[in-house]
Design a protein around this motif. Structure first.
Motif, short mmCIF file in Angstrom:
data_model
loop_
_atom_site.label_atom_id
_atom_site.label_comp_id
_atom_site.label_asym_id
_atom_site.label_seq_id
_atom_site.Cartn_x
_atom_site.Cartn_y
_atom_site.Cartn_z
N VAL A 97 -9.44 -3.66 -4.37
CA VAL A 97 -9.88 -2.45 -5.06
C VAL A 97 -10.78 -2.84 -6.23
O VAL A 97 -10.94 -4.02 -6.55
CB VAL A 97 -8.69 -1.61 -5.57
N GLU A 98 -11.35 -1.84 -6.85
CA GLU A 98 -12.29 -2.10 -7.95
C GLU A 98 -11.56 -2.60 -9.19
O GLU A 98 -10.66 -1.95 -9.71
CB GLU A 98 -13.07 -0.82 -8.28
N ILE A 99 -11.96 -3.77 -9.64
CA ILE A 99 -11.42 -4.34 -10.89
C ILE A 99 -12.50 -4.20 -11.94
O ILE A 99 -13.60 -4.74 -11.80
CB ILE A 99 -11.02 -5.81 -10.71
N SER A 148 -6.33 5.14 -4.22
CA SER A 148 -5.87 4.35 -3.07
C SER A 148 -4.64 4.98 -2.44
O SER A 148 -4.50 5.02 -1.21
CB SER A 148 -5.56 2.92 -3.50
N VAL A 149 -3.72 5.47 -3.28
CA VAL A 149 -2.52 6.15 -2.75
C VAL A 149 -2.92 7.37 -1.94
O VAL A 149 -2.42 7.60 -0.83
CB VAL A 149 -1.57 6.55 -3.91
N HIS A 150 -3.84 8.17 -2.46
CA HIS A 150 -4.27 9.38 -1.75
C HIS A 150 -4.94 9.03 -0.43
O HIS A 150 -4.75 9.72 0.57
CB HIS A 150 -5.23 10.18 -2.63
N GLU A 151 -5.70 7.94 -0.41
CA GLU A 151 -6.34 7.51 0.84
C GLU A 151 -5.28 7.13 1.88
O GLU A 151 -5.40 7.48 3.06
CB GLU A 151 -7.27 6.33 0.57
N LEU A 152 -4.24 6.41 1.45
CA LEU A 152 -3.17 6.03 2.37
C LEU A 152 -2.43 7.24 2.90
O LEU A 152 -2.11 7.33 4.09
CB LEU A 152 -2.19 5.06 1.68
N MET A 201 -5.17 3.43 -13.55
CA MET A 201 -4.39 4.41 -12.81
C MET A 201 -5.26 5.20 -11.83
O MET A 201 -4.84 5.47 -10.69
CB MET A 201 -3.68 5.36 -13.77
N GLU A 202 -6.47 5.56 -12.25
CA GLU A 202 -7.33 6.37 -11.39
C GLU A 202 -7.64 5.63 -10.09
O GLU A 202 -7.56 6.19 -8.99
CB GLU A 202 -8.63 6.70 -12.12
N THR A 203 -7.95 4.34 -10.20
CA THR A 203 -8.24 3.53 -9.01
C THR A 203 -7.02 3.47 -8.10
O THR A 203 -7.13 3.62 -6.87
CB THR A 203 -8.65 2.11 -9.43
#
Length: 419
Positions: free
Chosen positions: A268-270, A375-379, A369-371
């Motif tokens: 994910v984006e760091i 990712s949670v929403h995508e899953l 948290m936003e990132t």
């Protein structure tokens, strides 16, 4: 250790064929007719309820427990009948609580197998330093220490270093992180993932923790009683399509959230974050906060590791010193940590972000948290679409079955013919 090109496999294939263990006086075998093929360079997790025989199965691979029947092949060689001591020198073994010899120093523990197989003192000395560096321990600091002077996490790192010292193609691990606290356990798991990226050994790992299995495994073998294989597949396949109710029970509730263990922080984006060091003058820090678009900066120690989060108000109270200013960084994650680890760290910190570190603990960025929530929403959306597709397939199958039954009823021998 021989040099390997990035991505090269140094592991060995393992084939278990009809592996069985019977104990005298017990009518049922402890392990019964287990057959399994493990590819070179992959990490396979054996997971199952207590007493199912997973540790017994593991110990038969290096013949710490002698099989009652069946065959074991490593890289095509049948090792069932060779000298077990010679076999164990080719197979690394790491256990819970490290199993270090308390009367030996760290260096002596790591040197044990290389010394037994006749390596020179110069080669052993170089290998000990190399292995300590590999597991993230400073050779100068830890070389002469005794196990009692190490933390639980440090002992486990030395245990892994000892298991890998003679460069074996196979590493067996029997609940190696089960006796340490949860935070240390997460970091040790991340360290093992990083090591495997570098070494590409064949790892067989026993655990009772399904979340640990998801995080570490290329494939997972879910075992029933007597090590009967209920399902042997990738973590994704087991989470999305468990073979039966027994496997579903192991997966448990919240499969979508468990899938956070399949995605790494590196995926994910760091983001970068404004940083200062403890040696920077206060005036410079004030200036950075005034000039930046943020009201928070990260203070690094002299080794570049996250030390404190500083806000503008903290600096007002600093009174010429950083000693009392800011909030200590209590938790960090590595690039090999899972999104679940990162999410737990963010929620524990209550500040909506967590620092990401390299192998030496040095700062490399921040994940927020936003990132993580994206990712949670995508899953969750993927799971919703998978469920819809599965329902559609079931409806099509039922529709086809009904149509077939109707054709049978209307055919020459059906009800329509009788009318």
């Amino acid at each position: 250790m021989p040099e390997t090109t990035p991505g090269a496999t140094t592991g060995a294939t393992i084939e278990l064929e009809g592996l069985t263990k019977r104990y005298p006086g017990n009518p049922q075998p402890a392990v019964e007719n287990v057959s399994m093929e493990i590819r070179a360079g992959e990490t396979v997790i054996l997971v199952g309820p207590s007493g199912c025989g997973k540790s017994t199965t593991l110990k038969m691979i290096n013949r710490l427990i002698e099989p009652s029947g069946g065959r074991i092949r490593i890289d095509g060689e049948d090792v069932t009948d060779i000298d077990p001591v010679r076999l164990r020198r080719k197979v690394g073994y790491a256990i819970q609580s490290s199993g270090l010899f308390p009367h030996m120093t760290v260096a002596q523990n790591i040197a044990l197998v290389p010394k037994m197989i006749g390596w020179s003192k110069t080669r052993i000395r170089a290998r000990v330093e190399e292995m300590l560096d590999l597991v993230g321990l400073d050779p100068g600091e830890f070389h002469g220490r005794y196990p009692r002077r190490l933390s639980g996490g440090q002992q486990q790192r030395v245990g892994v270093a000892r298991a890998l010292a003679a460069d074996p193609p196979v590493l067996l691990m029997d609940e190696p992180f089960g006796a340490v606290d949860p935070i240390t356990r997460d970091h040790l798991q991340d360290e093992l993932i990083r090591l495997q990226h570098e070494l590409h050994k064949t790892i067989v790992f026993v655990t009772h923790d399904f979340d640990e299995a998801i995080k570490l495994g290329d494939r997972i073998a879910v075992l029933r009683e007597r090590s009967h294989i209920a399902q042997f597949d990738t973590p994704e396949a087991i989470l999305t399509n468990p073979a039966d109710d027994f496997v579903s029970g192991f997966v448990g509730a919240g499969a979508a959230l468990k899938r956070l263990n399949l995605t790494r922080v590196r995926d994910v984006e760091i983001t970068d974050y404004p940083t200062v060091t403890v040696d920077d003058p206060l005036q410079h820090i004030f200036g950075l906060l005034r000039a930046g678009g943020t009201n928070e900066i990260l203070l690094l120690d002299r080794r570049g590791r996250p030390y404190k989060w500083l806000r503008r108000g903290d600096l007002m109270r600093a009174k010429g010193s950083l000693a009392r200013a800011g909030t200590l960084v209590n938790d960090t994650v590595t690039r090999d940590a899972t999104l679940r680890d990162a999410l737990e760290a963010v929620l524990t910190d209550n500040a909506g972000r967590v620092a990401v570190t390299g192998r030496r603990g040095e700062y490399t960025g921040v994940v927020d948290m936003e990132t993580l929530m994206n990712s949670v929403h995508e899953l969750l959306e993927e799971d919703r679409l998978d469920a819809l597709e599965h329902r559609h397939e079931l409806e099509e199958a039922r529709s086809g079955q009904t149509h077939s039954e109707q054709e049978g009823a209307d055919g020459p021998g059906g009800e329509a013919a009788k009318a």
